[in-house]
Design a protein around this motif. Structure first.
Motif, short mmCIF file in Angstrom:
data_model
loop_
_atom_site.label_atom_id
_atom_site.label_comp_id
_atom_site.label_asym_id
_atom_site.label_seq_id
_atom_site.Cartn_x
_atom_site.Cartn_y
_atom_site.Cartn_z
N ALA A 117 -0.45 -8.08 -9.94
CA ALA A 117 0.13 -6.77 -9.61
C ALA A 117 0.18 -6.61 -8.09
CB ALA A 117 -0.72 -5.66 -10.22
N PHE A 118 -0.88 -7.07 -7.41
CA PHE A 118 -0.93 -7.00 -5.95
C PHE A 118 0.18 -7.86 -5.34
CE2 PHE A 118 -2.28 -8.77 -1.89
CZ PHE A 118 -2.63 -7.63 -1.19
N ILE A 119 0.34 -9.06 -5.91
CA ILE A 119 1.35 -9.99 -5.38
C ILE A 119 2.74 -9.38 -5.48
CG2 ILE A 119 2.48 -12.24 -5.73
CD1 ILE A 119 -0.21 -13.38 -6.57
N LYS A 120 3.04 -8.80 -6.63
CA LYS A 120 4.37 -8.23 -6.83
C LYS A 120 4.63 -7.12 -5.81
CE LYS A 120 7.52 -6.29 -10.15
NZ LYS A 120 7.98 -5.37 -9.09
N GLU A 121 3.66 -6.25 -5.65
CA GLU A 121 3.81 -5.13 -4.73
C GLU A 121 4.00 -5.62 -3.30
OE1 GLU A 121 0.98 -1.48 -3.43
OE2 GLU A 121 0.80 -2.18 -5.50
N ARG A 122 3.18 -6.59 -2.92
CA ARG A 122 3.21 -7.12 -1.55
C ARG A 122 4.53 -7.85 -1.26
NH1 ARG A 122 1.63 -6.60 3.33
NH2 ARG A 122 1.48 -8.53 4.50
N VAL A 123 4.96 -8.68 -2.20
CA VAL A 123 6.21 -9.44 -1.99
C VAL A 123 7.39 -8.48 -1.90
CG1 VAL A 123 7.79 -11.18 -2.93
CG2 VAL A 123 5.32 -11.52 -3.10
#
Ligand code: ATP
Ligand code: MG
Length: 221
Positions: A117-123
């Motif tokens: 979830a963090f990766i998606k938001e950050r990307v």
């Protein structure tokens, strides 16, 4: 404390001919500082950036980062240093052509074991701030040089590194993106007390930095 201290740094490439790329470099970099590395082609700008980024091992000398000499680190420790502390924007982008733009930017976060979830938001945030969201599902070879450059910047910024090293980061950008992306890098650096070091000939960048380190060709050429 100074963020980075370079002491008596040498890089000599051995081969059929021996090339002294860096000859006794001594420099200090503070947190929040934006520094340009200038100098003619072959003066060692890329060699210096890759030594600072822990990608290339210098022949001799010290590179102290927050007081720790990274030239003394083991290969495994260097991998961790690069992953956690450094964002390196390569002169030739270094993107993975078999991965989409989204996947290229997500990769450093996956390697750092971030949650999905963090990766998606950050990307998504990075793609948006570099104005490349529309290329999310595209592969690097289909993008223009300037677009690939912006992806390379997103990859370098993914893990929110303390040290941002940029090798000719605006070479392929049009005037408008150059101004916008440079401001983005500089503002991030100053707001979050990072250190931004840019190898460049670009007079527009040279006007905006705090300081210029001028490299000369070794061997007196
Ligand atoms: N892997 C290598 N093996 C041997 N010599 C190398 C290697 N990489 C760089 N060099 C040599 O070291 C010197 C410095 O190269 P470097 O790429 O650091 O210069 P630069 O200032 O980044 O140049 P440019 O402005 O063209 O990018 C050059 O003479 C180059 O030929
Ligand atoms: Mg170079």
């Amino acid at each position: 404390m100074k963020h980075i201290i370079v002491e008596s740094l040498y890089k000599i490439y051995s081969g059929i001919v021996e090339t002294v790329a860096l000859e006794n470099i001594n420099e200090k970099f503070e947190k929040g500082e934006v520094v340009a590395i200038a100098g003619p082609s072959g003066s060692g700008k890329t060699s210096l950036l890759t030594c600072l980024g822990g990608v290339l091992r210098p022949t001799s000398g010290k590179i102290l980062v927050n007081g720790e000499d990274i030239t003394k680190l083991s290969d495994d420790e260097l991998v961790t240093y690069r992953r956690d502390k450094v964002g390196l924007i390569y002169q030739d982008f270094n993107l993975i052509n078999q991965f989409t733009i989204y996947e290229n930017v997500a990769l450093p976060l996956l390697i750092a074991n971030k949650k999905s979830a963090f990766i998606k938001e950050r990307v998504d945030l990075l793609l948006e701030s570099l104005d490349i969201t529309r290329y999310k599902k595209t592969y690097p070879p289909y993008l223009s040089g300037g677009e690939q450059q912006r992806v390379a910047i997103a990859v370098a910024l993914a893990n929110d590194p303390q040290i941002i090293l940029a090798d000719e980061p605006t070479g392929n950008l049009d005037l408008e993106s150059r101004e916008r992306i440079l401001n983005l890098l500089i503002n991030k650096t100053r707001e979050h007390q990072k250190t931004l070091i840019i190898a460049t000939h670009d007079p527009f960048i040279l006007k905006k930095v705090n300081r210029i380190v001028q490299l000369a060709k070794a061997n007196g050429e």
